[in-house]
Design a protein around this motif. Structure first.
Motif, PDB file in Angstrom:
ATOM      1  N   GLU A 844       0.827  -1.205   0.000  1.00 14.46           N
ATOM      2  CA  GLU A 844       0.000   0.000   0.000  1.00 14.46           C
ATOM      3  C   GLU A 844       0.864   1.259   0.000  1.00 14.46           C
ATOM      4  O   GLU A 844       0.576   2.227  -0.703  1.00 14.46           O
ATOM      5  CB  GLU A 844      -0.924   0.017   1.226  1.00 14.46           C
ATOM      6  CG  GLU A 844      -2.015  -1.046   1.207  1.00 14.46           C
ATOM      7  CD  GLU A 844      -3.138  -0.727   0.215  1.00 14.46           C
ATOM      8  OE1 GLU A 844      -3.082   0.338  -0.428  1.00 14.46           O
ATOM      9  OE2 GLU A 844      -4.058  -1.551   0.082  1.00 14.46           O
ATOM     10  N   ALA A 845       1.960   1.229   0.777  1.00 14.48           N
ATOM     11  CA  ALA A 845       2.849   2.400   0.847  1.00 14.48           C
ATOM     12  C   ALA A 845       3.521   2.652  -0.498  1.00 14.48           C
ATOM     13  O   ALA A 845       3.667   3.804  -0.928  1.00 14.48           O
ATOM     14  CB  ALA A 845       3.905   2.189   1.939  1.00 14.48           C
ATOM     15  N   VAL A 846       3.934   1.577  -1.177  1.00 17.12           N
ATOM     16  CA  VAL A 846       4.584   1.717  -2.487  1.00 17.12           C
ATOM     17  C   VAL A 846       3.580   2.227  -3.528  1.00 17.12           C
ATOM     18  O   VAL A 846       3.910   3.074  -4.366  1.00 17.12           O
ATOM     19  CB  VAL A 846       5.230   0.383  -2.929  1.00 17.12           C
ATOM     20  CG1 VAL A 846       5.728   0.459  -4.362  1.00 17.12           C
ATOM     21  CG2 VAL A 846       6.381   0.020  -1.994  1.00 17.12           C
ATOM     22  N   ALA A 847       2.332   1.720  -3.469  1.00 13.40           N
ATOM     23  CA  ALA A 847       1.301   2.181  -4.401  1.00 13.40           C
ATOM     24  C   ALA A 847       1.014   3.671  -4.167  1.00 13.40           C
ATOM     25  O   ALA A 847       0.838   4.446  -5.121  1.00 13.40           O
ATOM     26  CB  ALA A 847       0.023   1.364  -4.208  1.00 13.40           C
ATOM     27  N   ASP A 848       1.031   4.067  -2.902  1.00 12.63           N
ATOM     28  CA  ASP A 848       0.811   5.473  -2.549  1.00 12.63           C
ATOM     29  C   ASP A 848       1.959   6.338  -3.083  1.00 12.63           C
ATOM     30  O   ASP A 848       1.731   7.436  -3.618  1.00 12.63           O
ATOM     31  CB  ASP A 848       0.723   5.580  -1.014  1.00 12.63           C
ATOM     32  CG  ASP A 848       0.140   6.903  -0.561  1.00 12.63           C
ATOM     33  OD1 ASP A 848      -0.687   7.471  -1.295  1.00 12.63           O
ATOM     34  OD2 ASP A 848       0.521   7.378   0.528  1.00 12.63           O
ATOM     35  N   LEU A 849       3.179   5.840  -2.937  1.00 11.99           N
ATOM     36  CA  LEU A 849       4.362   6.535  -3.458  1.00 11.99           C
ATOM     37  C   LEU A 849       4.242   6.737  -4.969  1.00 11.99           C
ATOM     38  O   LEU A 849       4.480   7.837  -5.488  1.00 11.99           O
ATOM     39  CB  LEU A 849       5.629   5.726  -3.123  1.00 11.99           C
ATOM     40  CG  LEU A 849       6.927   6.123  -3.840  1.00 11.99           C
ATOM     41  CD1 LEU A 849       7.339   7.543  -3.493  1.00 11.99           C
ATOM     42  CD2 LEU A 849       8.051   5.147  -3.485  1.00 11.99           C
TER      43      LEU A 849
END
Length: 1238
Positions: A844-849
């Motif tokens: 989720e954090a990478v997708a947000d990035l």
């Protein structure tokens, strides 16, 4: 398992129970499948039309998490999350509904309770997975299986086809899954096993059920596989979201997953690897699948409540039941007697011992029962014969009439095998020398020469033009050698297979090459053995650095992958000669082929990390071909991830964009690779680009590669180059490696300051790995600010060193916002590898990035978006700047560079004091020799020279000691970061020794020269004394020899020339010094460690320099436009005034030297440059280095011409031969007169 043994078949039956076992018409099956696919909007992709390339496209669906508003959006939501390796992807099987259905429904509506769920907006996840695998192209199937495996999901082993009775063994789909594990017998040595999962020889357990079974085998399996770990649902069970929905098309699906140990007894459920297969639906519905599973497995566990007649028939027809069959009986409360009697009848007929019966009591929960079930599995593991390779199931599948998704006689597979077979028993380095020769030592040497031609670090005493000429000659010889190579057998086959087939076949061939190379025993064994040796040497207390460096080099040379064949193909083109027969035919088509492969999703190597060079012709022609193929619509957005080795930078890129850059550091391929991702029509306008180009590099600061000499230079060059190429750079930092990454960043920023005008300002994002917690961003504000403060401080130091004081902060060089461009990414794993899944928080954090990063690009993108031609032009100029950078890349960070630079300045002063002291002594000694009394005799003079040389040796030893003492004292300082350059100490002391030897050699030569001058002067005086006597003697001889004839003037002149040559043969002259070369050498030293290397190399001599007036231009002023707007002073006029004053002052200094009529000495030019430095001390540091350089060059040009005239006059006045030549015509006239008067 005996492949020839068939299971006895069960007669078909027309009873009601037989019909319930799943015998439906093919037409009905087709209708079910197509209805389901239509419901999901997938009918146009069936069969196998959904491609991997289409899913990697950058569009709104791949960037934004859209709400699942309809059934048609479910597959795309699942795939998007799967490609992000998000374990929540199996939960996107339900259409979002904001209304609370329970509130609006009638609790007592019994029709609603018994209604079919087919009309609902829900899908069983298993049906979705089967549907997507049926619609996916084989390469997409492979990618889906790989990513499902990373999520620790079970993957399809046998895929049901509802439109025919034939299921498919998904061997190809599973081929790309490679796993690592540590069996407990390797725990002490901390070794590990890495293997392709279809080739791993491991126990294989099957779990199936009968129709009447109320115990969920998937749930039991999940408990078995989660013991000692976080509870993770590898198999979808009825208690999961969507798991209880009626299955439409997935009955008959066989899934497989693997248990892999980590080598820790308290965590491992099983001591070794184990495979578990799970058949969906009951065995009556899927007879063929059950038969297959039973025959290939180590053991089969059948879950049941009771046994019906047809099930009894199937079970009793099986062979080897005593060794392979376990019955898992779910005993229910209440009326269970009849059920247990049916079980008892079957057990008695099968003659199964009690140990093969596992009964679950109603009072025992699933978790406790799962532990009980592990016991027989563990017992089976002790028998080494109970292992299975999925690869070997192929024959059994064919035998039982199942389809297989790969062909045993596949042409591409055989072609790949043929090439890899060529390795044989050779060691990989030997094979590469023979079959991939272009990327060997000659290419590496050529790369070194090209770098040295720009940096000229090893010129020594050679003149620069002579040294450059030598380098160019060696380059031409190597290029000639490389162009004469014929492609090897392996390369001919490789090129033929990638160029003579369509996209799919080419892709198959390259995949098979990858699989075969990875599986080749010579490659695998040799690499493993080298890694083991390297580990042993690195673990020793007393490390042998030389041995470690040699092992690392061998490790690099022992790496062999498809990328090496692609590199060789590029070099074949790079060194092919235009217009030759083979170039016009096969080789000239290679760039077009590589461009197609780039568009198909294959990476292109732009920087060969082994040679530290770019094959410019190859890369340029490939990208220009791509530019043509896309109709010259090639606007690029270039994105790079940089990070220290093993901090997960490639994993970050892969998760962000769904690609597959190699993530293992074991293969050791060095360099930078680019991958093109097409931007969808819906995003082109917003992102202002047609392609996103991802650049992946090797990990920086590799601990093993640290033993190699040039590692700082290699890493710093690579980082500066790829940051410079990029529009967006992600700096990947793990807390334990943050120092190393800061070091690299400092050098990259410093390099940009030194590289003329960098031209663009890359956006910089920092990603902090392994940082979780909701308060992390707020709490880490201090750390972020500290990091930025450090980078700002280093940037200021760099700017001061480069005299660019307008640069005040890190953000003046790279575009960075401390609040918006910082990202905290949680740990990659959820649990303990190898059984850990990728954590949802990470995905989720990478997708947000990714979303935010592209949003930033949308708002910040300027109108000047580069297409491929501009990108190539920029790449060439950037690489040229990197090649000419001869100072900063060699250091760990800016503080080390500054400390080294400070010592260099001090050392230069000591060096000059040493030289001045000896020069003063030398002048006195030369005068003494030249003015010695003639009566003392030449023998005495020769003895005097020996004495002088001995005196010189003592003098040099004394001065050398003084200089060594200064160096020792400098290293005792506590300030100026002297401790950072401790490793350079030996180098400076060696320089002192070399300087002493150089001076001794030079002064000894000068003394010998003075002796020869003195001897020549003596000879000249002798000639002057005796010329009349010698001439008369020669005339009398001529008259005697020619009594009867008279000689003409011409004949007499010839006789005089003979006499003159004989008389003057012992008179030596003085050589004319190369003053221009000497001044340029001193100018280069004056600009040592400053960025004017390229300009200096473009100046061959000073003949034409400084002839006109010196004029200050806008190039000499920092940001001239800003000055025009903001400054009231005329900055250019001010600089012109300064320049005129310095030129007049220095010209007078030169005239004063010339008045004294000395011979030229380099000290004159050194003092002149010191005078210029003194004069320029007070000018603003905002003025560009170009002003200082051009002014010094101008003054040096003026001085050169004055010093040359002075030197030539000295030669005319002092050179014995020149002096003698002045009297030659007079002596000739006297000679002629003598003859005529006789």
């Amino acid at each position: 398992m005996d492949p020839d043994r068939r299971e006895s078949t069960v007669p078909s039956t027309t009873s009601t129970s037989g019909a319930e076992c799943g015998h439906v018409t093919q037409e009905a099956d087709n209708a079910v499948l197509f209805n389901f696919l239509s419901k999901l909007g997938l009918e146009t992709f069936y069969p196998n039309k959904l491609t991997l390339r289409s899913l990697l496209e950058i569009n709104k669906n791949s960037i934004y998490d859209e709400t699942v508003e309809s059934l048609e959006k479910i597959p795309w939501c699942f795939l998007r999350k799967l490609f992000q390796i998000n374990v929540e992807c199996r939960n996107c099987t339900q259409v979002s509904n904001d209304d609370d259905d329970d509130e609006n429904s009638d609790l007592f509506d019994f029709d609603l309770l018994t209604a079919d769920d087919s009309a609902d907006n829900n899908v069983n996840p298993l049906d979705l997975i089967v549907a997507l695998f049926l619609c996916a192209h084989c390469f997409l199937q492979q990618e889906m299986a790989l990513k499902m495996s990373m999520c620790q999901f079970s993957v399809p082993l046998l895929l049901p086809h509802v439109n025919n009775s034939q299921s498919t063994l998904m061997l190809w789909a599973l081929r790309d899954i490679v796993k690592e594990w540590r069996p407990q017998d390797l725990s002490e040595s901390r070794g590990f096993v890495e293997n392709n999962i279809v080739q791993a020889d491991i126990p294989f357990f099957t779990f199936v059920r009968l129709k009447n079974c109320s115990l969920s085998k998937s749930q039991v399996l999940n408990h078995v596989l989660s013991l000692g770990q976080y509870n993770h649902n590898m198999f979808i069970d009825r208690d999961m979201k969507g798991g209880a929905l009626k299955r439409r098309i997935s009955n008959g699906l066989i899934e497989v997953c693997w248990y892999l140990p980590c080598g820790r007894e308290n965590l491992d459920i099983f001591p070794g690897p184990v495979a578990f297969a799970n058949l969906r639906g009951d065995i009556c519905e899927s007879r063929a699948q059950f038969n297959f599973l039973f025959q290939v497995s180590t053991a089969t566990f059948v879950f049941l409540d009771k046994v019906e007649e047809n099930e009894h028939t199937i079970l009793t027809s099986l062979k080897d039941v005593k060794s392979k069959l376990f019955l898992v009986v779910n005993r229910k409360e209440g009326n269970a007697r009849e059920d247990m009697m049916s079980v008892k009848t079957t057990v008695e007929e099968l003659q199964l011992p009690n140990s093969r019966m596992k009964t679950k009591d109603p009072k025992v929960n699933v978790a406790a029962f799962s532990e009980k079930l592990c016991v027989p599995i563990k017992k089976s593991l002790t028998n080494a014969a109970n292992t299975v390779k999925i690869e070997n199931m192929l024959n059994k599948a064919f035998e039982l009439g199942l389809a297989v998704d790969e062909n045993e006689n596949d042409v591409q597979k055989k072609a790949a095998e043929e090439i890899v077979k060529g390795i044989g028993l050779q060691k990989i380095p030997d094979y590469k020398k023979q079959q991939l020769p272009l990327q060997g030592e000659n290419w590496k040497r050529l790369s070194q020469l090209e770098m040295e031609e720009c940096r000229l670090k090893k010129a020594g005493d050679l003149g620069l033009e002579e040294y450059k000429s030598q380098l160019q000659e060696e380059k031409q010889q190597i290029r000639k050698k490389l162009s004469e190579y014929e492609p090897s057998t392996a390369m001919k086959r490789f090129i033929k297979n990638v160029s003579k087939c369509d996209k799919d076949r080419r892709h198959f061939f390259l995949k098979w090459m990858k699989f075969k190379l990875n599986a080749h025993p010579q490659s695998a064994t040799h690499l493993s053995s080298l890694h083991k040796k390297l580990k042993e040497h690195c673990d020793k207390k007393k490390k042998d650095v030389q041995t470690i460096a040699e092992l690392v080099q061998t490790l690099l040379e022992s790496s062999l992958g498809v990328e090496h064949y692609m590199r060789e193909m590029g070099l074949i083109y790079e060194f092919s000669i235009d217009g030759s027969i083979n170039t016009a035919d096969k080789i000239s088509s290679l760039p077009g082929l590589a461009a197609e492969m780039l568009l198909d999703g294959f990476p292109l190597e732009i920087l060969d990390g082994d040679a530290s060079n770019i094959p410019e012709r190859w890369v340029t022609d490939v990208l220009m071909e791509l530019h043509k193929k896309v109709g010259e619509q090639s606007r690029l957005l270039v994105l790079t991830v940089l990070g220290v080795q093993s901090t997960g930078k490639s994993t970050l890129l892969n998760t962000m964009f769904g690609v597959q850059f190699p993530v293992s550091s074991g293969r050791c391929t060095r360099g930078a690779y680019m991958l093109f991702l097409k931007v969808g029509e819906d995003m082109k306008r917003q992102l202002s680009c047609d392609f996103i180009v991802l650049i992946d590099t090797e990990g920086l600061k590799s601990p093993h590669l640290a033993q190699l000499e040039d590692i700082y230079e290699h890493d710093n060059q690579l980082a500066s180059f790829v940051i410079g190429l990029s529009d967006v750079t992600i700096i990947n930092i793990a807390m334990e490696n943050s120092t190393e990454m800061k070091d690299v960043l400092q050098i990259a920023v410093h390099a940009f300051l030194r590289m003329k005008e960098i031209g663009k300002k890359p956006i910089c994002h920092f990603v902090h790995q392994n940082v979780s917690g909701v308060s992390a961003h707020a709490k880490n504000l201090t750390e972020r600010k500290y990091l930025l403060d450090q980078l700002n401080e280093m940037t200021q130091i760099a700017a001061e060193m480069e005299k660019k004081l307008s640069i005040k902060a890190f953000t003046d060089v790279l575009d960075y916002d401390m609040d918006k461009n910082n990202w905290n990414i949680p740990s990659l794993w959820h649990g303990t590898p190898p059984m850990a899944s990728v954590s949802t928080g990470y995905s989720e954090a990478v997708a947000d990035l990714k979303r935010n990063l592209l949003e930033t690009v949308k708002t910040n993108r300027s109108n000047e978006v580069s297409q491929i031609p501009e990108f190539l032009e920029w790449m060439r100029s950037l690489w040229k700047a990197v090649k000419y950078e001869n100072f900063i890349f060699s250091f760990r960070n800016v503080l080390v560079a500054q400390a080294y630079d400070n010592l260099c300045k001090e050392f230069s002063q000591w060096k000059w004091q040493f030289k001045k002291e000896i020069l003063s002594w030398q002048k006195e000694a030369e005068l003494e020799i030249l003015n010695s009394d003639n009566e003392s005799g030449l023998q005495h003079l020769t003895e005097s020279i020996v004495s002088k040389k001995s005196e010189l040796s003592e003098k040099i030893t004394s001065e050398k000691r003084k200089m060594e003492k200064k160096c020792t004292n400098y290293y005792k300082k506590k300030d100026q970061n002297v401790n950072l350059i401790e490793k350079h100490k030996i180098g400076f002391f060696n320089n002192i020794s070399s300087l002493a030897k150089e001076i001794q050699y030079s002064v000894n030569n000068k003394l010998d020269c003075a002796l020869h001058m003195r001897k020549s002067s003596e000879e000249v005086q002798k000639i002057h004394r005796t010329y009349r006597e010698v001439s008369e003697e020669r005339v009398m001889k001529l008259l005697s020899d020619c009594k009867n004839s008279k000689l003409s003037d011409h004949q007499l002149k010839e006789e005089f020339e003979k006499m003159w040559t004989e008389a003057t043969k012992n008179v030596s002259g003085l050589e004319e010094q190369k003053i221009s070369e000497n001044i340029l050498k001193l100018l280069r030293k004056n600009f040592q460690n400053r960025n004017v290397n390229e300009e200096l190399q473009n100046i061959r001599d000073l003949t034409e320099i400084g002839k006109g007036e010196f004029k200050v231009t806008s190039e000499h002023v920092k940001n001239p436009k800003i000055f025009i707007l903001l400054c009231t002073k005329d900055k250019k006029g001010e600089l012109q005034y300064t320049a005129d004053g310095v030129i007049e002052y220095c010209s007078q200094f030169v005239r004063d030297i010339v008045k004294t009529n000395p011979d030229y000495h380099e000290s004159f030019s050194k003092n002149l440059l010191d005078k210029i430095d003194e004069s320029l001390k007070n000018i603003s540091k905002d003025d560009k280095i170009k002003f200082e350089f051009d002014l010094k060059l101008h003054i040096c040009g003026i001085a050169y011409r004055e010093f040359l005239k002075m030197h030539q006059k000295y030669l005319s006045d002092k050179d014995p031969r020149t002096q003698l030549e002045k009297y030659k015509m007079q002596y000739l006239s006297d000679f002629l007169d003598l003859y005529k008067h006789r």
